[in-house]
Design a protein around this motif. Structure first.
Motif, PDB file in Angstrom:
ATOM      1  N   GLN A 141      33.286  61.406  36.530  1.00  0.00           N
ATOM      2  CA  GLN A 141      32.371  62.537  36.536  1.00  0.00           C
ATOM      3  C   GLN A 141      30.960  62.116  36.911  1.00  0.00           C
ATOM      4  O   GLN A 141      30.264  62.814  37.627  1.00  0.00           O
ATOM      5  N   MET A 142      30.516  61.004  36.409  1.00  0.00           N
ATOM      6  CA  MET A 142      29.161  60.531  36.669  1.00  0.00           C
ATOM      7  C   MET A 142      29.229  59.047  37.010  1.00  0.00           C
ATOM      8  O   MET A 142      29.830  58.264  36.280  1.00  0.00           O
ATOM      9  N   LYS A 143      28.624  58.658  38.114  1.00  0.00           N
ATOM     10  CA  LYS A 143      28.627  57.260  38.520  1.00  0.00           C
ATOM     11  C   LYS A 143      27.341  56.600  38.038  1.00  0.00           C
ATOM     12  O   LYS A 143      26.246  57.026  38.399  1.00  0.00           O
ATOM     13  N   VAL A 144      27.471  55.568  37.231  1.00  0.00           N
ATOM     14  CA  VAL A 144      26.339  54.765  36.776  1.00  0.00           C
ATOM     15  C   VAL A 144      26.493  53.388  37.394  1.00  0.00           C
ATOM     16  O   VAL A 144      27.474  52.689  37.137  1.00  0.00           O
ATOM     17  N   VAL A 145      25.514  53.012  38.238  1.00  0.00           N
ATOM     18  CA  VAL A 145      25.661  51.801  39.033  1.00  0.00           C
ATOM     19  C   VAL A 145      24.368  51.001  39.022  1.00  0.00           C
ATOM     20  O   VAL A 145      23.276  51.558  39.182  1.00  0.00           O
ATOM     21  N   SER A 146      24.496  49.686  38.851  1.00  0.00           N
ATOM     22  CA  SER A 146      23.349  48.805  39.013  1.00  0.00           C
ATOM     23  C   SER A 146      22.993  48.737  40.497  1.00  0.00           C
ATOM     24  O   SER A 146      23.885  48.752  41.349  1.00  0.00           O
ATOM     25  N   SER A 147      21.722  48.678  40.806  1.00  0.00           N
ATOM     26  CA  SER A 147      21.289  48.700  42.206  1.00  0.00           C
ATOM     27  C   SER A 147      21.896  47.560  43.014  1.00  0.00           C
ATOM     28  O   SER A 147      22.142  47.701  44.211  1.00  0.00           O
ATOM     29  N   LYS A 148      22.177  46.429  42.361  1.00  0.00           N
ATOM     30  CA  LYS A 148      22.740  45.294  43.091  1.00  0.00           C
ATOM     31  C   LYS A 148      24.214  45.498  43.444  1.00  0.00           C
ATOM     32  O   LYS A 148      24.778  44.762  44.255  1.00  0.00           O
ATOM     33  N   ASN A 149      24.853  46.516  42.843  1.00  0.00           N
ATOM     34  CA  ASN A 149      26.274  46.781  43.099  1.00  0.00           C
ATOM     35  C   ASN A 149      26.510  48.014  43.957  1.00  0.00           C
ATOM     36  O   ASN A 149      27.656  48.469  44.087  1.00  0.00           O
ATOM     37  N   LEU A 150      25.458  48.558  44.549  1.00  0.00           N
ATOM     38  CA  LEU A 150      25.613  49.787  45.329  1.00  0.00           C
ATOM     39  C   LEU A 150      26.586  49.612  46.489  1.00  0.00           C
ATOM     40  O   LEU A 150      27.471  50.443  46.720  1.00  0.00           O
ATOM     41  N   GLU A 151      26.407  48.527  47.232  1.00  0.00           N
ATOM     42  CA  GLU A 151      27.276  48.290  48.392  1.00  0.00           C
ATOM     43  C   GLU A 151      28.722  48.070  47.939  1.00  0.00           C
ATOM     44  O   GLU A 151      29.664  48.581  48.559  1.00  0.00           O
ATOM     45  N   LYS A 152      28.882  47.326  46.866  1.00  0.00           N
ATOM     46  CA  LYS A 152      30.211  47.055  46.327  1.00  0.00           C
ATOM     47  C   LYS A 152      30.910  48.341  45.913  1.00  0.00           C
ATOM     48  O   LYS A 152      32.133  48.482  46.067  1.00  0.00           O
ATOM     49  N   GLU A 153      30.132  49.301  45.393  1.00  0.00           N
ATOM     50  CA  GLU A 153      30.690  50.579  44.943  1.00  0.00           C
ATOM     51  C   GLU A 153      30.804  51.598  46.084  1.00  0.00           C
ATOM     52  O   GLU A 153      31.268  52.725  45.870  1.00  0.00           O
ATOM     53  N   LEU A 195      26.148  55.741  30.184  1.00  0.00           N
ATOM     54  CA  LEU A 195      27.370  56.548  30.215  1.00  0.00           C
ATOM     55  C   LEU A 195      27.545  57.335  28.926  1.00  0.00           C
ATOM     56  O   LEU A 195      27.847  58.540  28.945  1.00  0.00           O
ATOM     57  N   THR A 196      27.377  56.674  27.802  1.00  0.00           N
ATOM     58  CA  THR A 196      27.544  57.365  26.516  1.00  0.00           C
ATOM     59  C   THR A 196      26.378  58.303  26.228  1.00  0.00           C
ATOM     60  O   THR A 196      26.565  59.392  25.679  1.00  0.00           O
ATOM     61  N   GLY A 197      25.177  57.906  26.608  1.00  0.00           N
ATOM     62  CA  GLY A 197      24.005  58.715  26.316  1.00  0.00           C
ATOM     63  C   GLY A 197      23.960  60.022  27.079  1.00  0.00           C
ATOM     64  O   GLY A 197      23.528  61.059  26.558  1.00  0.00           O
ATOM     65  N   PHE A 198      24.412  59.997  28.323  1.00  0.00           N
ATOM     66  CA  PHE A 198      24.376  61.208  29.154  1.00  0.00           C
ATOM     67  C   PHE A 198      25.698  61.981  29.150  1.00  0.00           C
ATOM     68  O   PHE A 198      25.812  63.007  29.814  1.00  0.00           O
ATOM     69  N   ASP A 199      26.687  61.489  28.429  1.00  0.00           N
ATOM     70  CA  ASP A 199      27.983  62.165  28.379  1.00  0.00           C
ATOM     71  C   ASP A 199      27.842  63.574  27.794  1.00  0.00           C
ATOM     72  O   ASP A 199      27.373  63.761  26.671  1.00  0.00           O
ATOM     73  N   GLY A 200      28.196  64.563  28.599  1.00  0.00           N
ATOM     74  CA  GLY A 200      28.138  65.956  28.153  1.00  0.00           C
ATOM     75  C   GLY A 200      26.756  66.570  28.165  1.00  0.00           C
ATOM     76  O   GLY A 200      26.591  67.757  27.840  1.00  0.00           O
ATOM     77  N   TRP A 201      25.746  65.802  28.569  1.00  0.00           N
ATOM     78  CA  TRP A 201      24.360  66.313  28.540  1.00  0.00           C
ATOM     79  C   TRP A 201      24.036  67.063  29.830  1.00  0.00           C
ATOM     80  O   TRP A 201      24.480  66.686  30.927  1.00  0.00           O
ATOM     81  N   LYS A 202      23.249  68.136  29.719  1.00  0.00           N
ATOM     82  CA  LYS A 202      22.801  68.907  30.884  1.00  0.00           C
ATOM     83  C   LYS A 202      21.340  69.307  30.702  1.00  0.00           C
ATOM     84  O   LYS A 202      20.858  69.430  29.570  1.00  0.00           O
TER      85      LYS A 202
END
Length: 457
Positions: free
Chosen positions: A19-31, A114-121
């Motif tokens: 549902q939500m992608k949380v990615v470190s900037s150094k892993n953007l290409e990998k993802e 991931l846990t902090g923003f889960d279900g948040w709007k």
């Protein structure tokens, strides 16, 4: 049981990531994530929504990390919110000093988001937008200002063991939290520049006989006083930086520096200045009293016969002493951010001045004699109390830059058209500068622009 629990966490994280992608900037290409493409899909949003996201981000970071980690951690986040108010992407970057396993820290931050923003709007929906935020927690690593090279030693450890000391001209011991002056400075007899700023020094005694070539001494941001700063007689020191210490007066010890040209005392509380403070400072050409809480400038300043640059920015002056006009060599006078109501009547005696900064004061007129200051090239009178255009300004034949911003001119000052060699003119913030100014004053603005004058309004 432990294996089952771990598997459940992994499964939950995978579902959240869908549902939500949380990615470190150094892993953007990998993802397989293109940050430029994403940025183009999400616009900006009204301030209230941005504030809401940033507040939530700050709460998550505060709960995820200790209150005062050392080294500190800076968290950069780029957050992309969809039309429903939920997060699509959160790209983060952690920056810190040594002492952490960076991969583990990234995993910890990812899980926290991931846990902090889960279900948040957000409370308001209907439009995609993005938010960039920076949050710092704990003590940040010091970024030291040093100049590396063959002639420089840049830390205490190296200074203690350095072999070829005769070739060293610059010694950087700044920003090291030193509490006492290290004797190691005397290992370098050919030292020309010594940097000891931003430490915790409460007392300093420099034996110049052991540093016979020292020309620059930087001691800013320490805890020195008139009594705790001592220096022996010398003919080499020409720059002394004592900004942001605990001086209340010009230290008497400075008089032993027979060739001193630059003296910086800004950021001290100079409450004990007197006429005698300026004795035996005739060689000084550049004097800095920036933010020094000076309410009255003693007339004894006239003793500084060779002064060329005087910085009195951000003080509490209501007037300048008449004796200031004795400084015949002055070329640069800065008295901005004070409460000055009038410039000295005989300011024309300062005939060499080419730069005069007097913005953010209470000036409403100029002394008639100012017209004789024919070397003026830069004059800043912005943020004062002028309601009528000072006619004296038309007399300056060398004036290149004039700032009259944020005064109280009700109409365009026609006399501006008479100034001969103007290159830049600032008029912003005056009552006549309205939406229709370009149309209403098209003739005047056109004449100025035809003379290749840049007009800022």
């Amino acid at each position: 049981m432990k294996a089952i629990f771990s598997a459940l966490i992994c499964l939950w994280v995978q579902c959240a990531c869908a549902q939500m992608k949380v990615v470190s900037s150094k892993n953007l290409e990998k993802e397989g994530i293109d940050p430029i493409k994403i940025a183009n899909e999400y616009g900006s949003e009204e301030q209230s929504m941005m504030t809401e996201v940033m507040k939530k981000t700050s709460l998550i970071i505060a709960s995820a990390f200790p209150e005062n980690p050392n080294p500190g951690i800076t968290v950069f986040t780029q957050i992309y919110v969809n039309e429903s108010g939920s997060l699509d992407y959160l790209i983060f970057d952690l920056r810190t000093g040594d002492g952490y396993d960076k991969d583990s820290l990234d995993k910890h931050a990812k899980y926290a988001f991931l846990t902090g923003f889960d279900g948040w709007k957000v409370s308001k929906t209907g439009k995609k937008f993005s938010v960039v935020s920076v949050r710092t927690v704990g003590k940040q690593p010091v970024v030291r200002e040093v100049r590396r090279g063959d002639s420089s030693v840049v830390d205490l450890k190296t200074a203690l063991v350095f072999q070829d000391t005769l070739k060293t001209k610059r010694l950087y011991l700044n920003q090291l939290e030193l509490k006492t002056l290290p004797d190691v400075i005397y290992r370098f007899p050919n030292l020309e520049e010594l940097y000891l700023g931003n430490n915790k020094l409460q007392a300093v005694h420099i034996d110049m006989a052991r540093l016979p070539k020292l020309a620059q001494l930087h001691l800013q941001q320490n805890k020195l006083t008139e009594k705790s700063f001592q220096i022996t007689g010398n003919n080499t020191l020409y720059l002394l930086n004592l900004k942001e210490n605990k001086f209340t007066n010009i230290p008497i010890a400075i008089r032993k520096c027979k060739k001193l040209r630059t003296l910086w005392l800004g950021g001290n509380h100079m409450s004990a200045l007197s006429n005698g403070s300026f004795r035996k400072l005739k060689t000084v050409q550049d004097l800095n009293f920036y933010k020094s809480d000076i309410a009255v400038l003693p007339k004894g300043i006239k003793k500084m016969k060779n002064l060329e640059v005087l910085d009195l920015y951000y003080n509490q002056l209501e007037m300048l002493p008449k004796s200031i006009t004795k400084l015949k060599n002055l070329t640069h006078l800065a008295v901005s951010y004070n409460q000055i109501k009038a410039l000295p009547e005989r300011i024309d005696k300062l005939s060499r001045i080419h730069t005069l900064y007097a913005h953010h004061n209470r000036l409403s007129k100029l002394p008639a004699s100012i017209t004789k200051m024919q070397n003026l090239k830069i004059l800043d009178l912005g943020f004062n109390w002028f309601t009528n255009f000072p006619p004296e300004l038309t007399a300056f034949v060398k004036l290149q830059e004039l700032d009259l911003s944020s005064n109280n001119f009700p109409d365009f000052p026609e006399q501006l058209l008479e100034i001969k060699k103007l290159e830049k003119l600032y008029l912003r913030g005056n009552p006549f500068v309205k939406d229709d100014a370009e149309t209403k004053y098209s003739r005047q603005l056109g004449q100025l622009k035809s003379k290749n004058i840049e007009v800022f309004y």
